[in-house]
Design a protein around this motif. Structure first.
Motif, mmCIF file in Angstrom:
data_model
loop_
_atom_site.group_PDB
_atom_site.id
_atom_site.type_symbol
_atom_site.label_atom_id
_atom_site.label_comp_id
_atom_site.label_asym_id
_atom_site.label_seq_id
_atom_site.Cartn_x
_atom_site.Cartn_y
_atom_site.Cartn_z
ATOM 1 N N ASP A 295 0.828 -1.206 0.000
ATOM 2 C CA ASP A 295 0.000 0.000 0.000
ATOM 3 C C ASP A 295 0.860 1.252 0.000
ATOM 4 O OD1 ASP A 295 -2.001 -1.813 0.195
ATOM 5 O OD2 ASP A 295 -2.569 -1.340 2.262
ATOM 6 N N ARG A 296 1.961 1.183 0.798
ATOM 7 C CA ARG A 296 2.804 2.360 0.982
ATOM 8 C C ARG A 296 3.503 2.737 -0.326
ATOM 9 N NH1 ARG A 296 8.205 2.349 4.617
ATOM 10 N NH2 ARG A 296 8.550 0.635 3.180
ATOM 11 N N LEU A 297 4.016 1.748 -1.035
ATOM 12 C CA LEU A 297 4.786 2.058 -2.240
ATOM 13 C C LEU A 297 3.876 2.516 -3.388
ATOM 14 C CD1 LEU A 297 7.826 2.031 -2.849
ATOM 15 C CD2 LEU A 297 7.476 -0.103 -4.078
ATOM 16 N N LEU A 298 2.700 1.884 -3.491
ATOM 17 C CA LEU A 298 1.806 2.257 -4.590
ATOM 18 C C LEU A 298 1.010 3.510 -4.275
ATOM 19 C CD1 LEU A 298 0.309 -1.133 -5.859
ATOM 20 C CD2 LEU A 298 2.228 0.169 -6.789
ATOM 21 N N GLY A 299 0.732 3.725 -2.987
ATOM 22 C CA GLY A 299 -0.145 4.841 -2.638
ATOM 23 C C GLY A 299 -1.575 4.539 -3.024
ATOM 24 N N ASP A 300 -1.926 3.248 -3.006
ATOM 25 C CA ASP A 300 -3.271 2.824 -3.387
ATOM 26 C C ASP A 300 -3.508 1.462 -2.719
ATOM 27 O OD1 ASP A 300 -5.721 2.831 -4.599
ATOM 28 O OD2 ASP A 300 -4.977 2.448 -6.633
ATOM 29 N N VAL A 301 -4.754 1.130 -2.488
ATOM 30 C CA VAL A 301 -5.039 -0.155 -1.860
ATOM 31 C C VAL A 301 -5.647 -1.106 -2.901
ATOM 32 C CG1 VAL A 301 -6.304 -1.340 -0.043
ATOM 33 C CG2 VAL A 301 -5.394 0.953 0.366
ATOM 34 N N VAL A 302 -4.868 -2.091 -3.316
ATOM 35 C CA VAL A 302 -5.350 -3.082 -4.272
ATOM 36 C C VAL A 302 -5.984 -4.214 -3.443
ATOM 37 C CG1 VAL A 302 -4.719 -4.617 -6.157
ATOM 38 C CG2 VAL A 302 -3.431 -2.495 -5.806
ATOM 39 N N PRO A 303 -7.268 -4.526 -3.669
ATOM 40 C CA PRO A 303 -7.924 -5.557 -2.853
ATOM 41 C C PRO A 303 -7.187 -6.901 -2.925
ATOM 42 C CG PRO A 303 -9.518 -4.388 -4.209
ATOM 43 C CD PRO A 303 -8.164 -3.928 -4.646
ATOM 44 N N ASP A 304 -7.273 -7.674 -1.827
ATOM 45 C CA ASP A 304 -6.630 -8.983 -1.743
ATOM 46 C C ASP A 304 -6.909 -9.854 -2.961
ATOM 47 O OD1 ASP A 304 -5.548 -8.341 0.637
ATOM 48 O OD2 ASP A 304 -6.749 -9.722 1.858
ATOM 49 N N ASN A 353 -2.127 3.950 -14.022
ATOM 50 C CA ASN A 353 -3.003 5.094 -14.249
ATOM 51 C C ASN A 353 -4.189 5.139 -13.286
ATOM 52 O OD1 ASN A 353 -1.677 6.457 -16.478
ATOM 53 N ND2 ASN A 353 -2.085 4.560 -17.606
ATOM 54 N N ARG A 354 -4.471 3.998 -12.634
ATOM 55 C CA ARG A 354 -5.593 3.987 -11.670
ATOM 56 C C ARG A 354 -5.166 4.512 -10.314
ATOM 57 N NH1 ARG A 354 -8.007 -2.027 -11.981
ATOM 58 N NH2 ARG A 354 -9.320 -1.327 -10.252
ATOM 59 N N ILE B 228 6.845 7.990 0.880
ATOM 60 C CA ILE B 228 6.714 8.485 -0.505
ATOM 61 C C ILE B 228 6.153 7.345 -1.371
ATOM 62 C CG2 ILE B 228 7.999 9.257 -2.540
ATOM 63 C CD1 ILE B 228 7.857 11.379 -0.399
ATOM 64 N N SER B 229 5.107 7.642 -2.146
ATOM 65 C CA SER B 229 4.431 6.591 -2.913
ATOM 66 C C SER B 229 4.432 6.889 -4.406
ATOM 67 C CB SER B 229 2.978 6.468 -2.449
ATOM 68 O OG SER B 229 2.245 7.595 -2.891
ATOM 69 N N LEU B 230 4.029 5.864 -5.155
ATOM 70 C CA LEU B 230 3.850 6.019 -6.597
ATOM 71 C C LEU B 230 2.836 7.119 -6.892
ATOM 72 C CD1 LEU B 230 4.608 4.634 -9.361
ATOM 73 C CD2 LEU B 230 2.577 3.246 -9.055
ATOM 74 N N GLY B 231 1.831 7.249 -6.028
ATOM 75 C CA GLY B 231 0.838 8.320 -6.183
ATOM 76 C C GLY B 231 1.495 9.688 -6.094
ATOM 77 N N ASP B 232 2.467 9.827 -5.166
ATOM 78 C CA ASP B 232 3.193 11.097 -5.037
ATOM 79 C C ASP B 232 3.981 11.398 -6.309
ATOM 80 O OD1 ASP B 232 2.307 11.479 -2.449
ATOM 81 O OD2 ASP B 232 4.036 10.468 -1.549
#
Lengths: 675, 349
Positions: A295-304, A353-354, B228-232
């Motif tokens: 979650d931290r690296l993507l900055g998004d929550v991909v469901p299990d 892109n999502r 820091i994330s990919l979103g950032d």
């Protein structure tokens, strides 16, 4: 990698409605850039980390994952039914991880059209049915195969060993090559028959008269294949796969696939079983994927469920574990070694892109930019304001051009593998490049050229930052006056702009150590630093031979260079102003006759040495030579400014000071006052 | 009838008078109307004598009044014309000015500084570093060990013999293939947070033709901090693209591969030439690739001694020449290195 869509469809249940362009775009969207599209053939650019996608099956897997449909079954499961080909195989080096071999009786001829057409579509030239099958299987599975004519193998036996020093082999391209001891070779009982993973040898090549082949399917370590390929200057379909990393598990299944194809097209029939020497079977890697770093690296929550689906579709086996998954990496994914690699897989197929765009928070005060960066910016603005145009020239130049601008040719830094002689050495000076730029413009009838460039120069002592400038033509062409050509003092003025901007007190002396300048027309710029005088630059008129040699005849070119590492920014801090004087100054002009060879600096020094502290400025305002002046002499006019901070000077004290100065000039230089 | 004729003449005179502007034109007009011989008004006054006495008085008064008016108007016009005439020492203001000499920054400098300025405004620090590098800073620390196939992506120019560096570190053996080495140096010397821009010349063993140069200008950026994330990365680069193109541009991220980032991506912006409809500039795709980017690979953090379980970061890099080609509508990259004044003087001061 060229991939016909019909071939991809054999391994992936792509929707019947999907167009070629649509499929291309979908696969491009997961990281495989499309280089070209012709008919049903898509040309993908395969990045260096994905050797598994140098195959139809690999691309089909990505396509299936992108569409969320069934992809190819895993290759590498299921071994051969019968073991042992009858040909002894020995591996003598751990650079070979696996070597499988099978024999087949063949009837060498042309391939069926469908097979030859597919090879051609993929950019591989069809040869005979035996070679074509090995290529076909390589394109399909990514596993390179090689067929030897058994009759030409001494023994017959196979030994995978290092080449012997001085050993020679004529490769399939007809080149006689001398191998070196760092190269891994395939040898028969007596000699090398192939360079492992790169190319086979001509003597054991399959030909029209071949009746039995030995079919090789092996795994070689990437680094030695790459090294051998580079050393021989030989890049092949096989080497480009092995050097990135082949799938060690695929060797035997690819061999089986080729044997089946031989039978299917009537090219041959397997004889006996398969020899499979596999000294150190790779243990599949297991990498842990934690939910929090994902979650931290993507900055998004991909469901299990999506994480599991994506990984499974790419051949990973993800078992739920505390806080995430334990993921078993398939043997063909040589690029996946740590958690970040798995996060990329999820991100790639989830869709970058999502991921919502956010902006990183600033947790500390921003730091000021590097002093060298700010200085270069300021120098550029100062010189543009002073009327010079910025040029950008190459850092590497011709040896001959560079040699003209160094006192010591051995100090040039040369490039070991230059693109051409024009780019052979690193510039020791800004001037050769600037001179070329100036000449370029003069050839195009642009007469008045003023160029500068700031950047790095190089010598065997290291890299330094410099600014250089070249001037030619009129100082300022205007209809109101005849054009006056630029001269040394214009170029000295450019240096003055910079040293004044950086409040660096400087003086000039004749320069005799810069042979690229006309003798007697070159000045050394010397900074009066706290640590003593320091040479920071040279200004002068370029020797006409040097200018002519660049193709510009009879041009007077004035040039200068300054080391900028000594320029330290003191613009705001440390620049206190002195209070303005409240009492008037007394000004006296003197014209003296002196020897033409006496430098103005010597006159100035004598004046200063004998003047009272009230002398605040000495400035030359005229220099005359000619009618009315004796031969070998000049008339020099100087303006003396006297001033005291706390009172108005009397005429008498100024007069006394001037008399002392005049006497000193007469005594020291034999100067006569001119009336 | 007589009054009518005077009135008509007056109208005619008043219509003609304004067009006489120079003294010469005014004199010609005066001769035509008031000339002693054939002046129209002189003739009118002369004709009164032949009229009936009853008409004479009124006609005489009207004609004289008109004559006087004409004289007044012509005198006034002449005075104006003389006042407007340039004095003897007048300057020809249409001649070319004596303009102070002015130089321009090179277009590549202008584009590079534009990029730097955008990121400086976002709180980035611009750094500099050596153009000749050692293998560690250019490759190894960036997750490209010897014999790594990714080294093929950046065909390298090597020095014939090693050259010392000022800080007494490893001697330089090659021309840097990217400015990433500076970022490694910076991380070796500073703890996070990091927000830097590393611009400069880079070198690859590429042919010199309309689309390739063996030397080009790169600007790379690096951000390292906790969380820091990919979103950032996306938010930052979207903001950059908007500032740079001075418009709301659509962007798209495509997964890609760089050894020093994971995940890696390439950023495309909607083609400005066709607004995304497809044209020759974007090879009919509607998109233009402007930079490569990604999340810093943990191996890079390992190399510089950062704790990769605590810090994350993003990095990006773009080629200034390619941006400049788009911005100035130039189709041959060599123009940037010819230094033709006729080209350089077309960019803004």
């Amino acid at each position: 990698m060229k991939a016909p869509v019909s071939w991809l469809r054999e391994f992936a249940d792509l929707p019947a409605s999907a167009s070629v362009a649509g499929i291309a775009e979908r696969i491009a969207g997961v990281g495989f850039e499309v280089a070209g599209l012709e008919g049903e053939v898509i040309d993908f650019e395969i990045t260096a980390n994905r050797p598994d996608c140098l195959s139809i099956r690999g691309l089909a897997r990505e396509a299936a994952a992108a569409y969320g449909v069934q992809g190819p079954a895993v290759l590498g499961s299921g071994g051969p039914a019968v073991l042992g080909s009858g040909v002894p195989v020995t591996i003598e080096s751990d650079l070979c991880g696996r070597y499988a071999l099978a024999l087949a009786d063949v009837k060498v001829g042309a391939s069926p059209a469908w097979l030859a057409n597919r090879l051609a579509a993929c950019g591989v030239r069809p040869s005979n049915n035996v070679v074509d099958v090995t290529n076909y299987v390589m394109l399909e599975t990514g596993q390179p195969l090689h067929a030897f004519d058994v009759a030409r193998l001494a023994g017959p036996e196979i030994r995978v060993r290092m080449a012997r020093a001085g050993e020679t082999l004529t490769t399939l391209d007809g080149q006689a090559r001398t191998l070196d001891a760092a190269m891994l070779v395939i040898a028969d009982r007596d000699r090398a028959v192939a360079v492992a993973g790169v190319m086979g040898g001509a003597p054991s090549e399959v030909s029209a008269s071949t009746t039995r082949i030995a079919l090789e399917s092996a795994y070689f370590q990437p680094a030695p294949v790459r090294a051998a390929s580079k050393r021989m200057g030989l890049k092949t379909e096989a080497s480009s796969r092995f050097e990135r990393g082949a799938d060690p598990a695929a060797a035997v299944t690819a061999l089986a696939r080729a044997l089946d194809l031989f039978e299917q097209i009537g090219a041959g029939r397997r004889v006996g079983g398969v020899t499979d020497v596999h000294p150190a079977p790779v243990a599949g890697r297991t990498v842990t994927l934690q939910r929090a770093p994902l979650d931290r690296l993507l900055g998004d929550v991909v469901p299990d469920a999506d994480v599991a689906r994506i990984l499974a579709s790419l051949g990973f086996v993800a078992a739920p574990a505390a806080g995430g998954w334990d993921v078993r990496v398939p043997t063909w994914r040589v690029d996946v070694a740590r958690e970040a690699d798995l996060i990329e897989e999820v991100g790639r197929h989830w869709g970058v892109n999502r991921v919502p765009a956010t902006f990183p928070a600033l947790h500390t005060a921003p730091r000021r930019s590097n002093a060298a960066v700010l200085r270069a910016r300021r120098i550029r603005r100062l010189l543009c304001g002073a009327g010079l145009q910025e040029a950008v020239t190459f850092t590497f130049i011709e040896q001959a051009a560079a040699s003209l601008f160094v006192a010591e040719p051995a100090s040039l830094v040369s490039i070991a593998n230059p693109l051409s002689e024009k780019f052979a050495v690193l510039r020791p000076s800004m001037l050769p490049g600037l001179l070329d730029a100036l000449v370029y413009n003069r050839r195009r009838d642009l007469d008045d050229v003023r160029l500068f460039e700031a950047g790095a120069v190089f010598s065997t002592a290291g890299e330094r930052q410099r600014v250089g400038w070249v001037l030619c033509g009129a100082r300022l062409a205007h209809w109101s006056q005849p054009p006056a050509a630029v001269d040394l003092y214009d170029a000295l003025g450019v240096a003055g702009v910079l040293t004044e901007a950086y409040t660096l007190a400087c003086h000039t002396e004749p320069a005799t150590d810069a042979p690229w300048f006309v003798p007697g027309r070159a000045a050394a710029v010397i900074a009066d630093c706290g640590t003593g005088p320091q040479r920071i630059g040279t200004v002068g008129q370029l020797r006409p031979e040097i200018v002519d040699a660049r193709g510009l005849s009879a041009g007077i070119v004035i040039a200068g260079e300054l080391d900028v590492d000594v320029l330290r920014d003191t613009t705001v801090a440390g620049r206190r102003v002195t209070p303005l004087p409240r009492h008037p100054a007394a000004i006296r002009d003197l014209s003296i006759l002196i020897d033409a060879g006496l430098p103005a600096a010597a006159v100035r020094a004598t004046i200063r040495a004998h003047a009272p502290a009230s002398l605040v400025e000495v400035r030359e305002f005229d220099r005359y030579q000619g009618k009315g002046i004796p031969d070998g002499q000049i008339s020099l006019s100087v303006r003396l400014t006297f001033q005291e901070r706390d009172r108005t000077l009397t005429d008498a004290e100024v007069q006394q000071a001037v008399e002392i100065i005049v006497d000193a000039l007469a005594g020291t230089h034999g100067a006569a006052l001119r009336h | 009838m007589a009054d009518d004729s005077v009135e008509r003449l007056q109208q005619q005179f008043e219509a003609e008078a304004p067009s006489a502007r120079t003294p010469a034109e005014i004199k010609a007009l005066r001769d035509k109307w008031l000339g002693r011989k054939n002046g129209a008004l002189t003739e009118l006054v002369k004709s009164i004598a032949s009229k009936q006495p009853a008409e004479r008085q009124s006609l005489g008064a009207a004609s004289n009044a008109l004559k006087k008016l004409a004289e007044q108007i012509l005198d006034a016009q002449l005075a104006n014309a003389l006042a407007a005439a340039p004095p003897r020492d007048a300057l020809d203001v249409t001649l070319p000015a004596r303009r102070p000499a002015l130089g321009r920054r090179h277009p590549l400098t202008q584009v590079r500084e534009r990029v730097e300025d955008i990121f400086m405004a976002m709180g980035y620090q611009v750094i500099s570093g050596p153009e000749i590098e050692d293998d560690w800073h250019n490759f190894e620390a960036l997750n490209m060990p010897a014999e790594h196939p990714a080294r093929d992506m950046q065909d390298t120019l090597y020095l014939s013999s090693p050259v010392p560096v000022p800080d007494g570190g490893r001697a330089a053996t090659l021309l840097r293939t990217h400015t990433s080495g500076m970022q490694i140096r910076y991380m070796e010397q500073h703890e996070p947070p990091v927000r830097i821009i590393a611009p400069g010349r880079v070198y690859r063993r590429d042919q010199f033709d309309a689309t390739h140069t063996p030397m080009f200008t790169q600007v790379e950026g690096l951000v390292v901090d906790e969380g820091i994330s990919l979103g950032d990365l996306k938010g930052t680069l979207n903001a950059f693209a908007e500032e740079f193109f001075d418009a709301r541009v659509a962007t798209r991220f495509r997964p890609s591969f760089f050894p020093y980032t994971e995940p890696s991506a390439e950023l495309d912006v909607e083609c400005q030439g066709c607004s995304g409809r497809g044209c020759h500039l974007c090879k009919h795709t509607g998109w233009i690739e402007i930079l490569g980017c990604g999340m810093v690979h943990p191996a890079v953090f390992d190399a510089v001694g950062y704790d990769s379980t605590r810090f994350t970061g993003f990095a990006f890099g773009m080629g200034i020449e390619r941006l400049a080609l788009r911005l100035y509508g130039v189709d041959d990259i060599r123009m940037f290195y010819e230094n033709d004044l006729r080209f350089l003087e077309q960019v803004s001061l």
